[in-house]
Enzyme design. Structure first.
Site, PDB file in Angstrom:
ATOM      1  N   SER A 282       0.716  -1.299  -0.016  1.00 50.87           N
ATOM      2  CA  SER A 282       0.099  -0.085   0.071  1.00 50.87           C
ATOM      3  C   SER A 282       0.854   1.304   0.200  1.00 50.87           C
ATOM      4  CB  SER A 282      -0.865   0.001   1.230  1.00 50.87           C
ATOM      5  OG  SER A 282      -0.100   0.507   2.472  1.00 50.87           O
ATOM      6  N   ASP A 283       0.387   2.541  -0.478  1.00 54.06           N
ATOM      7  CA  ASP A 283       1.025   3.504  -0.034  1.00 54.06           C
ATOM      8  C   ASP A 283       0.901   4.101   1.608  1.00 54.06           C
ATOM      9  OD1 ASP A 283       2.768   5.778  -0.103  1.00 54.06           O
ATOM     10  OD2 ASP A 283       1.691   6.661  -1.834  1.00 54.06           O
ATOM     11  N   TRP A 284       1.569   4.795   1.935  1.00 50.97           N
ATOM     12  CA  TRP A 284       1.899   5.123   3.287  1.00 50.97           C
ATOM     13  C   TRP A 284       0.490   5.214   4.034  1.00 50.97           C
ATOM     14  CZ3 TRP A 284       6.586   6.488   6.176  1.00 50.97           C
ATOM     15  CH2 TRP A 284       6.235   7.035   7.598  1.00 50.97           C
ATOM     16  N   GLY A 285       0.044   4.411   4.837  1.00 57.35           N
ATOM     17  CA  GLY A 285      -1.335   4.701   5.358  1.00 57.35           C
ATOM     18  C   GLY A 285      -2.266   4.845   4.507  1.00 57.35           C
ATOM     19  N   SER A 286      -2.258   4.130   3.367  1.00 52.59           N
ATOM     20  CA  SER A 286      -3.392   4.297   2.513  1.00 52.59           C
ATOM     21  C   SER A 286      -4.526   3.353   2.813  1.00 52.59           C
ATOM     22  CB  SER A 286      -3.038   4.344   1.069  1.00 52.59           C
ATOM     23  OG  SER A 286      -2.587   3.080   0.912  1.00 52.59           O
TER      24      SER A 286
END
Ligand code: NOJ
Length: 744
Positions: A282-286
C-alpha cells in the site's frame, strides 16, 4: 522449530537463484515455510512499519516494534538504512520463531549517496542507457547500505505541473514513460534479484495518481477507462514486462473507488490480466485512509477492502496487523487470500537470497566502497549534462568562451549546494557528501585571465528588491551575465502542489533589472517542475533549464555553459504559458471546432486571451548546432496487417559543432471509431552528428504502433488513413500520409 531449522539448512544447501528452472524450487520452499506459519505470523509478513524518521505521513509510534519483530509480527521496514542498523534489526528477526528475514525498503528515487538529477530531469535526456545506468548506481549504493527494495520508479503520467510529484516521473507521454519505466526497473534490479548489488524495484502509484484533480496531491481522479488504458497504464505494463518485483498502490480514488481498495486495478488487471507475480504494497497509511475517503467505516473494514482488492502489504496503517486475524476468524477474509499475499512476499525474500543469508546486504566494505565512489560520480555528471534543456539561444550567445574577461554570476541559486539535490534526496548527517555548486563548477572552468563576479540579487522567495542595485552594478562590470534562478528544493515534491507555478518571489523582476543593463543575459532555471517565466522567455538572450541536477550539478552546468557538452535535452512535458492553460499536453484529441492558428478564436475551441499551444512543447530542446530534417520517405504508401512500412528521413547537422539529436516519430490516426489524439509519440532515436554530417534514420510502422483502446476496451487497430510525423519536437515536424488496408 525443528522443521524450520531443517528448512533453513536445506535452503542454504540448495542455494538461491531465481532462474526459471529453480523458480519451482522457490515455490516449494515458500510452501514449506507457509505450512509452519501461524495465522498471526502470516499477517505479520503483510505488515510494514517505518523506522521512525524520514516520514512522509503520520507515524504510529504505539507498540514496541522491536518486540513485534521478535514475535514475527513484522515483514518489512521502511526508512531503515545502513549496514549497522539493518543488521541490528535483522538480528532481531533472526530471534523470532521462524527466523523469517525482514525486508528493508527505502525511497531511492534519484540516487542514494550519489544524488542523480530528479527523475523528470533524467527523462529530459531521452537517453535510456544513461537512465538505466543512473538507476544501476542508485541500486548498487543502496544495496551496499543494507537496502533490499526501492519504492521507485514512479511511473505516473503527469499532465499537470501544479502537482508537486511531477518531478518524480517521466512526464506526460505514455510511450516515453514506458521506455523509461523499463530502463529504471532494469537499472535497479540489475542482472537478477539475488545479486548483492540488485534491489527490488516498485512501480508506483497504481494507478492514475498523476491525474489528481486540480494537480492537488492526494486528490481524487476521475477519468474514462479508455484514458486509463491508453495513457496511464502503459508505463505500469512496461514495468511489469521488465520484471518489476513489486507494485505500490496509490492514495487517490479512481472514479470513486480508492486505488488501495480497488479490486479492478489490483486483482483483475494487475494480478489477473497481467499475471503479475510480485506483491503489492500500500502507499503510506493508504489502507487506513480509506476511512476519511468515506469508503470504510473503520480500520477493520479498511483492511477487509484492501486485502480483498489484492493489496498484499500494509505500509504503516496497522489495519492488517490489528484486524486481519479477526476478519479471517469471522470468515470475511479467505485464508487463501492471506496465503497468496504471504507467498508473494516470501517468494521475493527467497529470490533476494535472504533465506540463505539474511545479512548478505550487510557488508561494511561494500558500503564503504560505494561512499563517494568516483565512478558513480562520473556517471552522475554524464546524466546531469544530458538532462539540461536549452530553451533559447538568440544570436548563439551560448556557449560562452572560457576566455571571457568578466562574467557576472548572479542569483539566489548560484552558490547553492543542497538545493541542487532536489526533493527525495538524502542529507548526510556527516556532511561528507560532496555537492558541486554552480559557482564552483563555473569557477573551475575559467582560465586565470577571467574574472567571475557574484551578486545574490534576491532570495528565492523574496519580495524585496533591495539586492537589485548591487546586482545591477556587478552586471555592468561584466561582458556577460549568467543569472541562476528557480525553486528551492522543497518547493516541488510530495505534498508540494502549487496553484501558482510562476517563478517565485521577485526573481523575474531581477531578470528584468539585469536585462535593463543591456548586457547579454543567460538565464539558468533550476526547478523541479515546469515553471512559468514569460518575461525571461521573451527577453533573456539564452535560457537553460537545469532542473535539480544532483551531486555534480555545478560541473554539468559549467560543461554546458562553456560548450564542453553540447546540450541535447528535450522536454518530457509541455511547459504552459500560464496556469489557466493547464492541463496542456501535446497528445490531445481534436475537437469538432479546432482552432486553425493562434489568432483563430471565433467560436472555435480556443482561449480568447491566450494561444492554445504551450510556451514550450513536448519534445522541445535546442542544441548549439542545428539539425535539418529532409527527404522523409516511405517504402510504400500503404500496408496490410502483418506487413510493415519502413519510413526514412535524413537528418543533417548544418551547424559547426558536433551534436546529439533526438529524432522523434509521431503518428496520427485520421479517423477512428473513437476520437484519436492529434499526434502520438511512437518511437525515437538519438543520433550523434558531426558538423556537416548527414544520417539516414529509419522507423518501422506496423499495426502494433496503431493500436488503441476502443469503446469496449479492446486493444485494436483500424484500417484507414494515418499521418506520420518526424522532427526534433512534437510541433516542428515533417509529415507524410500512409494507410492501412484491411485484410492480410
Ligand atoms: C508516500 C509516497 O506517496 C510514496 O511514494 C512513498 O514511497 C511512501 N510515502 C514511503 O515513503
Amino acid at each position: 522449530m525443528k522443521n524450520s531449522h531443517w528448512f533453513l539448512t536445506s535452503a542454504l544447501v540448495f542455494g538461491m537463484h531465481a532462474s526459471h528452472a529453480q523458480r519451482k524450487t522457490i515455490a516449494q520452499k515458500v510452501d514449506s515455510v507457509l505450512r509452519l506459519m501461524t495465522l498471526d505470523e502470516k499477517i505479520g509478513q503483510m505488515n510494514q512499519y517505518n523506522g521512525d524518521w524520514e516520514a512522509t505521513g503520520p507515524i504510529t509510534r504505539d507498540g514496541d516494534k522491536q518486540d513485534q519483530i521478535r514475535r514475527g509480527r513484522l515483514g518489512s521496514m521502511l526508512n531503515v538504512t545502513g549496514v549497522e542498523h539493518t543488521r541490528q534489526l535483522q538480528e532481531m528477526a533472526m530471534s523470532s520463531r521462524l527466523k523469517i528475514p525482514l525486508l528493508f525498503g527505502q525511497d531511492i528515487i534519484h540516487g542514494y549517496r550519489t544524488t542523480f538529477p530528479i527523475p523528470l530531469a533524467e527523462a529530459a535526456s531521452w537517453d535510456l542507457e544513461a537512465i538505466q545506468n543512473a538507476a544501476r548506481v542508485a541500486g548498487r549504493e543502496a544495496a551496499a547500505a543494507g537496502v533490499h527494495w526501492t519504492f521507485a520508479p514512479m511511473v505516473d503520467i503527469a499532465r499537470d505541473p501544479r502537482w508537486g510529484r511531477v518531478m518524480e516521473g517521466a512526464g506526460e507521454d505514455p510511450y516515453l514513460g514506458s521506455t523509461i519505466a523499463r530502463a529504471r526497473v532494469l537499472g535497479f534490479q540489475g542482472k537478477k534479484l539475488g545479486d548483492t548489488d540488485a534491489i527490488m524495484a516498485c512501480a508506483k502509484h497504481f494507478a492514475a495518481y498523476g491525474a489528481a484533480i486540480g494537480g492537488r496531491d492526494y486528490n481524487s481522479v476521475d477519468m474514462s477507462l479508455r484514458t486509463l488504458w491508453d495513457i496511464y497504464l502503459p508505463p505500469f505494463k512496461a514495468a511489469e514486462e521488465a520484471g518489476v518485483a513489486t507494485f505500490m498502490n496509490s492514495f487517490n480514488d479512481l472514479n470513486g473507488i480508492p486505488a488501495t481498495g480497488n479490486a479492478y486495478l489490483q486483482r483483475d488487471v494487475l494480478k489477473g490480466k497481467w499475471k503479475f507475480k510480485g506483491f503489492v504494497v500500500s502507499d503510506w497509511g493508504s489502507v487506513g485512509e480509506m476511512i476519511p475517503h468515506g469508503y470504510a467505516k473503520d480500520h477493520k473494514e479498511a483492511a477487509l477492502e484492501a486485502v480483498s482488492a489484492g493489496c498484499d502489504m500494509d505500509m504503516e496503517s496497522r489495519s492488517y496487523i490489528v484486524s486481519l486475524a479477526a476478519l479471517v476468524r469471522e470468515g470475511k477474509v479467505k485464508v487463501e487470500w492471506i496465503d497468496d499475499a504471504v507467498r508473494r512476499i516470501l517468494t521475493k525474500k527467497f529470490e533476494l537470497g535472504l533465506f540463505d543469508d539474511p545479512f548478505r546486504f550487510c557488508n561494511v566494505q561494500r558500503e564503504r566502497q560505494q561512499w563517494n565512489n568516483p565512478e558513480n560520480l562520473r556517471i552522475e555528471e554524464d546524466m546531469a549534462k544530458k538532462s539540461i534543456v536549452l530553451l533559447k539561444n538568440d544570436h548563439q550567445l551560448l556557449p560562452l568562451s572560457k576566455d571571457t574577461k568578466t562574467i557576472a554570476f548572479i542569483g539566489p541559486l548560484v552558490k547553492s549546494v543542497r538545493e541542487n539535490l532536489g526533493f527525495w534526496s538524502y542529507d548526510w548527517a556527516d556532511d561528507s557528501a560532496r555537492v558541486i555548486s554552480p559557482w564552483d563548477g563555473v569557477q573551475g572552468k575559467l582560465g586565470s585571465g577571467s574574472r567571475l563576479l557574484y551578486a545574490r540579487g534576491c532570495g528565492i522567495t523574496d519580495t524585496s528588491t533591495a539586492g537589485f542595485a548591487e546586482a545591477i552594478d556587478v552586471a555592468r562590470q561584466a561582458d556577460v551575465v549568467v543569472l541562476e534562478i528557480g525553486e528551492a528544493r522543497d518547493m516541488t515534491g510530495e505534498a508540494k502542489s502549487r496553484s501558482n507555478i510562476h517563478l517565485p518571489g521577485v526573481q523575474e523582476e531581477l531578470v528584468r533589472a539585469i536585462v535593463g543593463t543591456g548586457k547579454p543575459v543567460v538565464v539558468l532555471i533550476s526547478a523541479g517542475r515546469p515553471t512559468i517565466f514569460n518575461y525571461t522567455a521573451d527577453h533573456a538572450g539564452a535560457i537553460l533549464y537545469t532542473w535539480w541536477l544532483g551531486t555534480e550539478a555545478g560541473k554539468a552546468i559549467a560543461d554546458v555553459l562553456f560548450g564542453d557538452y553540447n546540450p541535447s535535452g528535450k522536454l518530457p512535458i509541455s511547459f504552459p504559458r500560464t496556469e489557466g492553460q493547464i492541463p496542456v499536453y501535446y497528445n490531445h484529441f481534436s475537437t469538432g471546432r479546432p482552432a486553425r492558428n493562434d489568432s483563430d478564436v471565433n467560436y472555435v475551441s480556443a482561449y480568447t486571451d491566450l494561444p492554445n499551444d504551450p510556451r514550450y512543447p513536448f519534445g522541445y530542446g535546442l542544441s548549439y548546432t542545428r539539425f535539418v530534417y529532409s527527404d522523409l520517405r516511405l517504402s510504400a504508401p500503404s500496408f496490410k496487417p502483418g506487413g510493415t512500412i519502413t519510413a526514412t528521413v535524413t537528418v543533417t547537422n548544418t551547424g559547426s559543432l558536433e551534436g546529439r539529436e533526438t529524432v522523434q516519430w509521431y503518428i496520427r490516426d485520421m479517423v477512428g471509431s473513437v476520437v484519436r489524439p492529434v499526434k502520438e509519440l511512437k518511437g525515437f532515436e538519438q543520433a550523434v552528428l558531426k558538423a556537416g554530417e548527414s544520417k539516414k534514420l529509419s522507423f518501422t510502422i506496423d499495426v502494433e504502433k496503431l493500436r488503441f483502446y476502443n469503446d469496449k476496451l479492446q486493444h485494436i487497430y483500424e484500417p484507414g488513413e494515418f499521418r506520420l510525423f518526424v522532427g526534433g519536437d512534437s510541433q516542428n515536424v515533417n509529415e507524410i500520409p500512409f494507410s492501412l488496408t484491411a485484410g492480410r
